[in-house]
Design a protein around this motif. Structure first.
Motif, short mmCIF file in Angstrom:
data_model
loop_
_atom_site.label_atom_id
_atom_site.label_comp_id
_atom_site.label_asym_id
_atom_site.label_seq_id
_atom_site.Cartn_x
_atom_site.Cartn_y
_atom_site.Cartn_z
N SER A 48 5.01 -10.36 -7.90
CA SER A 48 5.81 -9.47 -8.73
C SER A 48 5.22 -9.37 -10.13
O SER A 48 4.27 -10.07 -10.48
CB SER A 48 7.26 -9.97 -8.80
N ASP A 49 5.79 -8.48 -10.91
CA ASP A 49 5.40 -8.26 -12.31
C ASP A 49 3.97 -7.75 -12.48
O ASP A 49 3.29 -8.08 -13.44
CB ASP A 49 5.60 -9.54 -13.15
N ILE A 50 3.52 -6.92 -11.53
CA ILE A 50 2.22 -6.28 -11.68
C ILE A 50 2.38 -5.17 -12.73
O ILE A 50 3.29 -4.35 -12.65
CB ILE A 50 1.72 -5.69 -10.34
N VAL A 51 1.50 -5.16 -13.71
CA VAL A 51 1.59 -4.21 -14.82
C VAL A 51 0.93 -2.89 -14.45
O VAL A 51 -0.24 -2.85 -14.06
CB VAL A 51 0.91 -4.79 -16.09
N GLY A 52 1.70 -1.81 -14.57
CA GLY A 52 1.17 -0.46 -14.38
C GLY A 52 0.30 -0.30 -13.16
O GLY A 52 0.69 -0.62 -12.05
N ASN A 53 -0.92 0.20 -13.38
CA ASN A 53 -1.86 0.43 -12.29
C ASN A 53 -2.86 -0.71 -12.12
O ASN A 53 -3.94 -0.51 -11.57
CB ASN A 53 -2.63 1.75 -12.53
N ALA A 54 -2.53 -1.87 -12.63
CA ALA A 54 -3.46 -3.00 -12.54
C ALA A 54 -3.67 -3.40 -11.09
O ALA A 54 -2.76 -3.35 -10.27
CB ALA A 54 -2.93 -4.19 -13.33
N ALA A 55 -4.87 -3.82 -10.80
CA ALA A 55 -5.16 -4.42 -9.50
C ALA A 55 -4.83 -5.90 -9.62
O ALA A 55 -4.71 -6.43 -10.73
CB ALA A 55 -6.63 -4.22 -9.16
N TRP A 56 -4.69 -6.54 -8.50
CA TRP A 56 -4.43 -7.97 -8.55
C TRP A 56 -5.20 -8.65 -7.44
O TRP A 56 -5.63 -8.03 -6.47
CB TRP A 56 -2.94 -8.28 -8.47
N THR A 80 -2.91 -6.33 -2.11
CA THR A 80 -2.59 -5.10 -1.39
C THR A 80 -1.70 -4.20 -2.25
O THR A 80 -1.10 -4.64 -3.23
CB THR A 80 -1.83 -5.42 -0.09
N SER A 81 -1.58 -2.95 -1.84
CA SER A 81 -0.75 -2.00 -2.58
C SER A 81 0.73 -2.34 -2.48
O SER A 81 1.52 -1.93 -3.34
CB SER A 81 -1.00 -0.58 -2.08
N ASN A 82 1.14 -3.09 -1.46
CA ASN A 82 2.55 -3.46 -1.35
C ASN A 82 2.84 -4.82 -1.99
O ASN A 82 3.92 -5.38 -1.80
CB ASN A 82 3.02 -3.41 0.10
N ASN A 83 1.86 -5.36 -2.71
CA ASN A 83 2.00 -6.60 -3.49
C ASN A 83 2.35 -7.82 -2.64
O ASN A 83 3.09 -8.69 -3.06
CB ASN A 83 3.04 -6.44 -4.61
N THR A 84 1.78 -7.88 -1.44
CA THR A 84 2.01 -9.04 -0.57
C THR A 84 0.68 -9.54 -0.03
O THR A 84 -0.32 -8.82 0.00
CB THR A 84 2.92 -8.70 0.62
N PHE A 85 0.68 -10.79 0.39
CA PHE A 85 -0.44 -11.36 1.14
C PHE A 85 0.09 -12.44 2.06
O PHE A 85 1.17 -12.97 1.86
CB PHE A 85 -1.56 -11.89 0.23
N THR A 86 -0.67 -12.72 3.10
CA THR A 86 -0.25 -13.68 4.11
C THR A 86 -1.13 -14.91 4.02
O THR A 86 -2.36 -14.81 4.01
CB THR A 86 -0.37 -13.06 5.52
N LEU A 87 -0.49 -16.06 3.98
CA LEU A 87 -1.22 -17.32 3.95
C LEU A 87 -1.49 -17.80 5.37
O LEU A 87 -0.67 -17.60 6.26
CB LEU A 87 -0.41 -18.38 3.20
N ASP A 88 -2.62 -18.46 5.55
CA ASP A 88 -2.90 -19.11 6.83
C ASP A 88 -1.97 -20.30 6.98
O ASP A 88 -1.46 -20.85 6.00
CB ASP A 88 -4.35 -19.58 6.88
#
Length: 163
Positions: free
Chosen positions: A4-12, A26-34
């Protein structure tokens, strides 16, 4: 994991290996851990603006355990031979088994025809549940028995059945 709290169009991007390798977010601000254990501060996230400037690194503030492994379930013979005779029915019937890849107090759901009952695993993975004579109908000659184990992570074993 959700970022959360991604600023504007910043990539992360994120790292789970001490910042040696970074993966694009990802564009939906999620990732999956192994599957595995992630100690406090081992999951790190940072943002990158359009000019390539990197933000400060944010890190996890607790330990995470990712468990995707289903419990394995064994179901013992009912009444010793999977046949409930009148004497056994009148004395009650014990249903039991064992689960692996599971923990103490994980949920066991037993369905005997239309009756659904619950118990939990012991510290050794054993479970048992007794049916009394009032739970076994007098004319119950065809029995459908289904058992599943659900661990604390929500993983559900393959259903074991007997008829």
């Amino acid at each position: 994991m959700t970022v959360s709290d991604i600023v504007g169009n910043a990539a992360w991007e994120y790292s789970v290996d001490g910042c040696n390798n970074w993966a694009a977010g990802t564009s939906n601000n999620t990732f999956t851990l192994d599957e595995g254990t992630y100690k406090i501060a081992s999951i790190k996230v940072r943002q990158k603006d359009q000019a390539g400037n990197l933000s400060a690194i944010n890190q996890s503030d607790k330990d995470w355990v990712i468990d995707k492994t289903k419990p394995l379930l064994d179901l013992n013979d009912v009444a010793g031979d999977d046949v409930v005779n009148i004497q056994e029915r009148d004395g009650g019937v014990l249903i039991s088994g064992k689960a692996t890849n599971a923990n103490e107090d994980d949920a066991v759901t037993i369905t005997w025809n239309e009756l659904t009952l619950h118990t939990t695993l012991s510290s050794s993975g054993q479970w048992s549940l007794g049916l009394n004579t009032h739970q076994i109908l007098d004319d119950e000659f065809l029995v459908s028995l289904k058992v599943v184990v659900t661990d604390t992570a929500g993983n559900v074993s393959e259903e074991k059945t007997k008829t």
